[in-house]
Design a protein around this motif. Structure first.
Motif, PDB file in Angstrom:
ATOM      1  N   VAL A  34       0.888  -1.197   0.124  1.00 43.37           N
ATOM      2  CA  VAL A  34       0.064   0.081   0.019  1.00 43.37           C
ATOM      3  C   VAL A  34       1.063   1.260   0.047  1.00 43.37           C
ATOM      4  CG1 VAL A  34      -1.839   1.390   1.257  1.00 43.37           C
ATOM      5  CG2 VAL A  34      -1.836  -1.027   1.085  1.00 43.37           C
ATOM      6  N   LEU A  35       1.838   1.312   0.768  1.00 43.51           N
ATOM      7  CA  LEU A  35       2.967   2.383   0.970  1.00 43.51           C
ATOM      8  C   LEU A  35       3.204   2.722  -0.354  1.00 43.51           C
ATOM      9  CD1 LEU A  35       4.322   4.441   2.455  1.00 43.51           C
ATOM     10  CD2 LEU A  35       6.186   2.992   3.051  1.00 43.51           C
ATOM     11  N   ARG A  36       3.991   1.646  -1.102  1.00 43.90           N
ATOM     12  CA  ARG A  36       4.424   1.681  -2.565  1.00 43.90           C
ATOM     13  C   ARG A  36       3.429   2.187  -3.444  1.00 43.90           C
ATOM     14  NH1 ARG A  36       9.312   0.489  -4.107  1.00 43.90           N
ATOM     15  NH2 ARG A  36       8.272   0.007  -6.232  1.00 43.90           N
ATOM     16  N   ALA A  37       2.402   1.539  -3.354  1.00 43.65           N
ATOM     17  CA  ALA A  37       1.223   2.011  -4.369  1.00 43.65           C
ATOM     18  C   ALA A  37       0.961   3.591  -4.001  1.00 43.65           C
ATOM     19  CB  ALA A  37      -0.135   1.371  -4.173  1.00 43.65           C
ATOM     20  N   ALA A  38       0.782   3.905  -2.691  1.00 43.26           N
ATOM     21  CA  ALA A  38       0.593   5.437  -2.565  1.00 43.26           C
ATOM     22  C   ALA A  38       1.618   6.203  -3.322  1.00 43.26           C
ATOM     23  CB  ALA A  38       0.552   5.580  -1.233  1.00 43.26           C
ATOM     24  N   GLY A  39       2.820   5.988  -3.184  1.00 45.72           N
ATOM     25  CA  GLY A  39       3.946   6.649  -4.186  1.00 45.72           C
ATOM     26  C   GLY A  39       3.823   6.627  -5.624  1.00 45.72           C
ATOM     27  N   ARG A  40       3.079   5.499  -6.293  1.00 43.95           N
ATOM     28  CA  ARG A  40       2.982   5.580  -7.419  1.00 43.95           C
ATOM     29  C   ARG A  40       1.549   6.192  -8.116  1.00 43.95           C
ATOM     30  NH1 ARG A  40       7.740   4.210  -9.655  1.00 43.95           N
ATOM     31  NH2 ARG A  40       8.646   2.460  -8.682  1.00 43.95           N
ATOM     32  N   GLY A 358       1.437   4.429 -15.059  1.00 47.22           N
ATOM     33  CA  GLY A 358      -0.038   4.104 -14.468  1.00 47.22           C
ATOM     34  C   GLY A 358      -0.148   2.605 -13.956  1.00 47.22           C
ATOM     35  N   PRO A 359       0.270   1.328 -14.477  1.00 48.10           N
ATOM     36  CA  PRO A 359       0.080   0.234 -13.537  1.00 48.10           C
ATOM     37  C   PRO A 359       0.826   0.074 -12.554  1.00 48.10           C
ATOM     38  CG  PRO A 359       0.640   0.090 -16.157  1.00 48.10           C
ATOM     39  CD  PRO A 359       0.773   1.343 -15.697  1.00 48.10           C
ATOM     40  N   ALA A 360       1.826   0.830 -12.157  1.00 51.68           N
ATOM     41  CA  ALA A 360       2.918   0.546 -11.033  1.00 51.68           C
ATOM     42  C   ALA A 360       2.062   0.445  -9.888  1.00 51.68           C
ATOM     43  CB  ALA A 360       3.734   1.650 -11.124  1.00 51.68           C
ATOM     44  N   PRO A 361       0.942   1.219  -9.391  1.00 52.11           N
ATOM     45  CA  PRO A 361       0.294   0.856  -8.056  1.00 52.11           C
ATOM     46  C   PRO A 361      -0.100  -0.438  -8.061  1.00 52.11           C
ATOM     47  CG  PRO A 361      -0.315   3.169  -8.991  1.00 52.11           C
ATOM     48  CD  PRO A 361       0.425   2.353  -9.858  1.00 52.11           C
ATOM     49  N   LEU A 362      -0.829  -0.925  -9.305  1.00 50.42           N
ATOM     50  CA  LEU A 362      -1.128  -2.397  -8.826  1.00 50.42           C
ATOM     51  C   LEU A 362      -0.147  -3.362  -9.007  1.00 50.42           C
ATOM     52  CD1 LEU A 362      -4.045  -1.830 -11.910  1.00 50.42           C
ATOM     53  CD2 LEU A 362      -4.343  -1.859  -9.482  1.00 50.42           C
ATOM     54  N   GLY A 363       0.950  -2.911  -9.569  1.00 52.04           N
ATOM     55  CA  GLY A 363       2.352  -3.823  -9.489  1.00 52.04           C
ATOM     56  C   GLY A 363       2.644  -3.971  -8.096  1.00 52.04           C
ATOM     57  N   SER A 364       2.531  -2.972  -7.323  1.00 54.27           N
ATOM     58  CA  SER A 364       2.971  -2.941  -6.089  1.00 54.27           C
ATOM     59  C   SER A 364       2.064  -3.845  -5.156  1.00 54.27           C
ATOM     60  CB  SER A 364       3.147  -1.591  -5.393  1.00 54.27           C
ATOM     61  OG  SER A 364       4.032  -0.808  -6.073  1.00 54.27           O
ATOM     62  N   LEU A 365       0.892  -3.692  -5.427  1.00 55.82           N
ATOM     63  CA  LEU A 365      -0.155  -4.335  -4.714  1.00 55.82           C
ATOM     64  C   LEU A 365       0.017  -5.958  -5.152  1.00 55.82           C
ATOM     65  CD1 LEU A 365      -3.372  -2.126  -5.097  1.00 55.82           C
ATOM     66  CD2 LEU A 365      -1.790  -2.285  -3.097  1.00 55.82           C
ATOM     67  N   LEU A 366       0.316  -6.136  -6.251  1.00 54.95           N
ATOM     68  CA  LEU A 366       0.732  -7.687  -6.816  1.00 54.95           C
ATOM     69  C   LEU A 366       1.880  -8.097  -5.873  1.00 54.95           C
ATOM     70  CD1 LEU A 366       0.272 -10.185  -8.562  1.00 54.95           C
ATOM     71  CD2 LEU A 366       1.689  -8.861 -10.195  1.00 54.95           C
ATOM     72  N   GLY A 367       2.990  -7.331  -5.984  1.00 54.75           N
ATOM     73  CA  GLY A 367       4.132  -7.737  -5.253  1.00 54.75           C
ATOM     74  C   GLY A 367       3.749  -8.202  -3.577  1.00 54.75           C
ATOM     75  N   GLY A 368       2.857  -7.397  -3.045  1.00 54.18           N
ATOM     76  CA  GLY A 368       2.623  -7.661  -1.580  1.00 54.18           C
ATOM     77  C   GLY A 368       1.666  -8.836  -1.695  1.00 54.18           C
ATOM     78  N   PHE A 369       0.848  -9.320  -2.466  1.00 55.88           N
ATOM     79  CA  PHE A 369       0.023 -10.374  -2.493  1.00 55.88           C
ATOM     80  C   PHE A 369       0.889 -11.685  -2.921  1.00 55.88           C
ATOM     81  CE2 PHE A 369      -2.223 -13.607  -5.026  1.00 55.88           C
ATOM     82  CZ  PHE A 369      -2.961 -14.021  -4.493  1.00 55.88           C
ATOM     83  N   LEU A 370       1.855 -11.420  -3.781  1.00 58.11           N
ATOM     84  CA  LEU A 370       2.675 -12.520  -4.133  1.00 58.11           C
ATOM     85  C   LEU A 370       3.492 -13.166  -3.050  1.00 58.11           C
ATOM     86  CD1 LEU A 370       4.029 -11.840  -7.621  1.00 58.11           C
ATOM     87  CD2 LEU A 370       2.155 -13.449  -7.012  1.00 58.11           C
TER      88      LEU A 370
END
Length: 408
Positions: A34-40, A358-370
């Protein structure tokens, strides 16, 4: 000097915020995502508007205001941290605001080069600017990790504010008058004035930029490849920031040093980017550099052992990633600037950034999920494998066939 200081402040402060979340607040994988997504998110929300706006303003003004804002935000965060008020919600807000202002700075500095130098010097100019950014990538993470380990996150954030203040003062000293293709030049014209002819509405300007980028084969491919890279790279970085301290048991200083290895590689990439495209062709350099740089991450999940073994390996991976990535960055930026009219530079840069980041916030959330569901090593391997989609897209497109000379 201003761009180097600004990039140094950004790379230092953003790593400080993430390490503070992991090491001090004991943030979990989902929280770090979430923190990384907020930055993206700012890149997704603001970039197109910023591009339309920058095309009608002097880039010097935009860069100065961006630096001043980031210095104030980080300067306010430092005492909040010392008083114990820098919790995860405040940290997310700080990351969002700093990155929002960084969107303004990044779009403005990319558009500024075309206004300050002739087009036949764009390759050399981009090489110099990206070289300074590489130097910041080298020193920023290492400095941020060291400050968190030796002092504290609030003091480290205050140091980031000082770098932005230095950038403000340096950029303020630019005296070269920018060429402003979309508005008349007057010797006594202030930074922004009312014009007799009202500019087109912002939505129309944004639409013009989108239509131009989508209609150009090279720029369209750049957008798709960049989106694929940034999505999976964000996932990789989220898992990596957990993998290094928790799986490999590295200290904050070692984490910063490992991430800083990208910088020396990027410096080499900046030097090579001024020579290789003219010798082997822009398309061949783009695809080869992307395969080399993105593929380096596939080695990271296999690392085991003590820091004496893992840190040198991480330095080598970071160096290769930096060299390949910088070759791609400089070459892509030069291609975009060469095929874009002067009055469209800000919007073209913003559109490419918007689609790519644009897709980077979703990528950050994906990383947290993985990381949470599949484990750190497996999650890192899956995310790293996904990064190879970017060079594949470039290899299958006309972008791969660009020769030594770019179209105008």
């Amino acid at each position: 000097m201003g761009q180097t200081a600004s990039q140094l402040g950004e790379h230092t402060s953003l790593l400080v915020l993430k390490l503070f979340a992991v090491l001090t607040l004991d943030a979990g994988a989902g929280q770090l995502g979430v923190l990384r997504a907020a930055g993206r998110v700012p890149a997704l929300l603001l970039t197109l508007f910023v591009g339309a706006w920058v095309d009608g303003w002097r880039t010097r003004t935009v860069m100065m205001l961006s630096d001043a804002g980031r210095a104030l935000v980080l300067g306010a965060a430092a005492p909040a941290g010392l008083l114990g008020l820098l919790g995860l919600p405040v940290l997310i807000v700080v990351a969002f605001v700093v990155e929002a202002l960084s969107v303004f700075f990044d779009v403005a500095y990319q558009a500024s080069l075309v206004r300050l130098v002739e087009r036949d010097r764009l390759v050399r100019g981009n090489s110099a600017l990206e070289g300074s950014r590489s130097a910041a990538q080298t020193a920023g993470p290492a400095l941020g990790g060291a400050l968190v380990s030796l002092l504290s996150a609030p003091i480290a954030a205050a140091c980031g504010a000082l770098f932005f203040a230095l950038s403000f003062l340096s950029t303020r000293r630019i005296r070269h008058r920018e060429s402003m293709p979309e508005r008349p030049e007057h010797s006594d014209e202030p930074e922004h004035v009312e014009r007799s002819e009202r500019p087109p509405p912002v939505w129309r300007r944004i639409h013009e930029g989108l239509r131009f980028v989508v209609g150009d084969t090279s720029l369209r491919t750049v957008c798709l490849a960049s989106a694929a890279f940034q999505f999976f790279f964000a996932a990789v970085m989220t898992v990596q920031l957990l993998f290094l301290p928790r799986e490999l048991h590295l200290s904050g200083t070692a984490v910063g040093l490992s991430l800083a290895a990208v910088g020396p590689g990027a410096l080499l990439g900046s030097v090579l980017a001024a020579r290789l495209p003219g010798r082997f062709g822009h398309g061949a350099v783009l695809v080869s550099a992307a395969v080399l740089g993105d593929g380096a991450f596939l080695c990271m999940p296999a690392l085991h052992g003590s820091p004496a073994v893992t840190v040198p390996a991480l330095l080598a991976i970071g160096f290769v990633l930096g060299a390949g990535g910088q070759l791609v960055n400089v070459t892509v930026m030069t291609v975009r600037q060469a095929v874009t009219p002067a009055g469209m530079q800000g919007r073209a840069a913003a559109t490419v950034t918007f689609v790519g980041m644009g897709p980077a916030p979703l990528g950050s959330l994906l990383g947290g999920f993985l990381a949470q569901e599949w484990g750190l090593r497996t999650g890192l391997l899956v995310a790293a494998a996904g990064m190879m989609l970017s060079p594949l897209l470039m290899a299958l497109s006309p972008l791969a066939r660009l020769g030594r000379t770019l179209p105008r």
